[in-house]
Design a protein around this motif. Structure first.
Motif, PDB file in Angstrom:
ATOM      1  N   ARG A   1       0.830  -1.210   0.000  1.00 45.15           N
ATOM      2  CA  ARG A   1       0.000   0.000   0.000  1.00 45.15           C
ATOM      3  C   ARG A   1       0.862   1.258   0.000  1.00 45.15           C
ATOM      4  O   ARG A   1       0.380   2.347  -0.301  1.00 45.15           O
ATOM      5  N   ARG A   2       2.137   1.091   0.364  1.00 45.59           N
ATOM      6  CA  ARG A   2       3.073   2.223   0.383  1.00 45.59           C
ATOM      7  C   ARG A   2       4.385   1.759  -0.255  1.00 45.59           C
ATOM      8  O   ARG A   2       5.405   1.608   0.423  1.00 45.59           O
ATOM      9  N   LYS A   3       4.326   1.555  -1.549  1.00 47.64           N
ATOM     10  CA  LYS A   3       5.489   1.036  -2.259  1.00 47.64           C
ATOM     11  C   LYS A   3       6.610   2.074  -2.257  1.00 47.64           C
ATOM     12  O   LYS A   3       6.379   3.240  -2.575  1.00 47.64           O
ATOM     13  N   PRO A   4       7.810   1.662  -1.894  1.00 49.21           N
ATOM     14  CA  PRO A   4       8.913   2.632  -1.838  1.00 49.21           C
ATOM     15  C   PRO A   4       9.285   3.153  -3.221  1.00 49.21           C
ATOM     16  O   PRO A   4       9.246   2.420  -4.214  1.00 49.21           O
ATOM     17  N   ALA A   5       9.647   4.424  -3.262  1.00 50.34           N
ATOM     18  CA  ALA A   5      10.025   5.050  -4.533  1.00 50.34           C
ATOM     19  C   ALA A   5      11.210   4.333  -5.159  1.00 50.34           C
ATOM     20  O   ALA A   5      11.299   4.217  -6.388  1.00 50.34           O
ATOM     21  N   GLU A   6      12.133   3.845  -4.321  1.00 48.10           N
ATOM     22  CA  GLU A   6      13.313   3.147  -4.837  1.00 48.10           C
ATOM     23  C   GLU A   6      12.914   1.924  -5.659  1.00 48.10           C
ATOM     24  O   GLU A   6      13.556   1.593  -6.655  1.00 48.10           O
ATOM     25  N   MET A   7      11.858   1.257  -5.226  1.00 47.63           N
ATOM     26  CA  MET A   7      11.369   0.075  -5.941  1.00 47.63           C
ATOM     27  C   MET A   7      10.702   0.476  -7.257  1.00 47.63           C
ATOM     28  O   MET A   7      10.947  -0.126  -8.307  1.00 47.63           O
ATOM     29  N   LEU A   8       9.877   1.505  -7.214  1.00 51.43           N
ATOM     30  CA  LEU A   8       9.163   1.940  -8.417  1.00 51.43           C
ATOM     31  C   LEU A   8      10.092   2.593  -9.429  1.00 51.43           C
ATOM     32  O   LEU A   8       9.783   2.629 -10.624  1.00 51.43           O
ATOM     33  N   ASP A   9      11.232   3.095  -8.966  1.00 48.09           N
ATOM     34  CA  ASP A   9      12.219   3.647  -9.895  1.00 48.09           C
ATOM     35  C   ASP A   9      12.823   2.545 -10.765  1.00 48.09           C
ATOM     36  O   ASP A   9      13.283   2.803 -11.882  1.00 48.09           O
ATOM     37  N   ILE A  10      12.817   1.323 -10.247  1.00 46.46           N
ATOM     38  CA  ILE A  10      13.386   0.194 -10.985  1.00 46.46           C
ATOM     39  C   ILE A  10      12.386  -0.318 -12.010  1.00 46.46           C
ATOM     40  O   ILE A  10      12.719  -0.558 -13.171  1.00 46.46           O
ATOM     41  N   THR A  11      11.138  -0.491 -11.587  1.00 49.20           N
ATOM     42  CA  THR A  11      10.064  -0.910 -12.484  1.00 49.20           C
ATOM     43  C   THR A  11       8.735  -0.438 -11.919  1.00 49.20           C
ATOM     44  O   THR A  11       8.497  -0.535 -10.710  1.00 49.20           O
ATOM     45  N   GLN A  12       7.884   0.057 -12.799  1.00 49.26           N
ATOM     46  CA  GLN A  12       6.570   0.537 -12.380  1.00 49.26           C
ATOM     47  C   GLN A  12       5.592  -0.610 -12.130  1.00 49.26           C
ATOM     48  O   GLN A  12       4.470  -0.374 -11.692  1.00 49.26           O
ATOM     49  N   LYS A  13       6.006  -1.828 -12.406  1.00 50.17           N
ATOM     50  CA  LYS A  13       5.124  -2.978 -12.189  1.00 50.17           C
ATOM     51  C   LYS A  13       4.666  -3.040 -10.738  1.00 50.17           C
ATOM     52  O   LYS A  13       3.509  -3.353 -10.451  1.00 50.17           O
TER      53      LYS A  13
END
Length: 214
Positions: A37-49
């Motif tokens: 529910r609170r995906k870290p930006a570092e993770m989403l920077d790698i892939t928006q999946k």
């Protein structure tokens, strides 16, 4: 980065697969438990999946499919011969069995979980669809201790998290169900130290503090 980073969710069966395989391969990695529910930006920077597991490699490449993480890990190091390299014909058979789990069975399992959660009176329909796969596993386990042979393999660890999930949907029903071999198989795998290691609970990752390295 000096070691791979694994973004994971403790109870997600796909993420359990990834943690099991990295531990079985005895690979060092950094574990980051997250809240979807609170995906870290570092993770989403790698892939928006935005799904787990997500394994980020030292060179910046990433793997976001659980079975691919398992095979990548064991190709790096397979001290327990889970890929059954002594019998190459088993590898294709293992992948076929895992494919049945990952497609037809998991689709039925997702419906079964939803129906049970919402007290749908038709819950037995999808339970029975799941049972067609469980019946095959029960038969296999009547011939040998584990799914492929009398030794553990990739198939056991790839399928375990999803049979575990099935057993938790209607716990009382499963306790009474006639699957003695599957129950023994589950019990045996739960007692493996590697399972406890993979299921160890960590605090949610916070980029303001150091993370857990396995």
């Amino acid at each position: 980065m000096s070691v791979p980073i694994l973004y994971t969710l403790r109870q997600c069966p796909y993420a359990i697969r990834a943690r099991l395989s990295l531990a079985l391969a005895e690979l060092e990695f950094e574990q980051r438990d997250i809240d979807l529910r609170r995906k870290p930006a570092e993770m989403l920077d790698i892939t928006q999946k935005g799904t787990v597991p997500l394994l980020v490699l030292e060179n910046g490449d990433y793997i976001d499919e659980s079975l691919e993480i398992m095979i990548w890990s064991l190709n790096k190091n397979d001290p327990h011969n889970l890929l059954l390299t002594h019998a190459p014909h088993f590898f294709a058979e293992m992948l076929s069995l895992i494919a049945r789990n990952d497609h037809k069975y998991i689709l039925a399992l997702d419906h079964y979980k939803s129906d049970a959660r919402h007290y749908n009176p038709e819950v037995t329909i999808y339970r029975k669809l799941c049972e067609s796969f469980l019946s095959d596993l029960e038969s296999r386990l009547s011939n040998h201790k584990y799914l492929m042979t009398d030794t553990l393999s990739l198939a056991d660890y790839a399928i375990l998290p999803f049979i575990r999930q099935f057993s938790h949907v209607e716990r009382q029903w499963f306790r009474q169900a006639d699957y003695p071999n599957i129950k023994q198989w589950l019990s045996s795998l739960y007692q493996e130290p590697i399972f406890s290691q993979a299921m160890k609970k960590y605090p949610l990752w916070d980029n303001s503090r150091s993370t857990v390295t396995n």
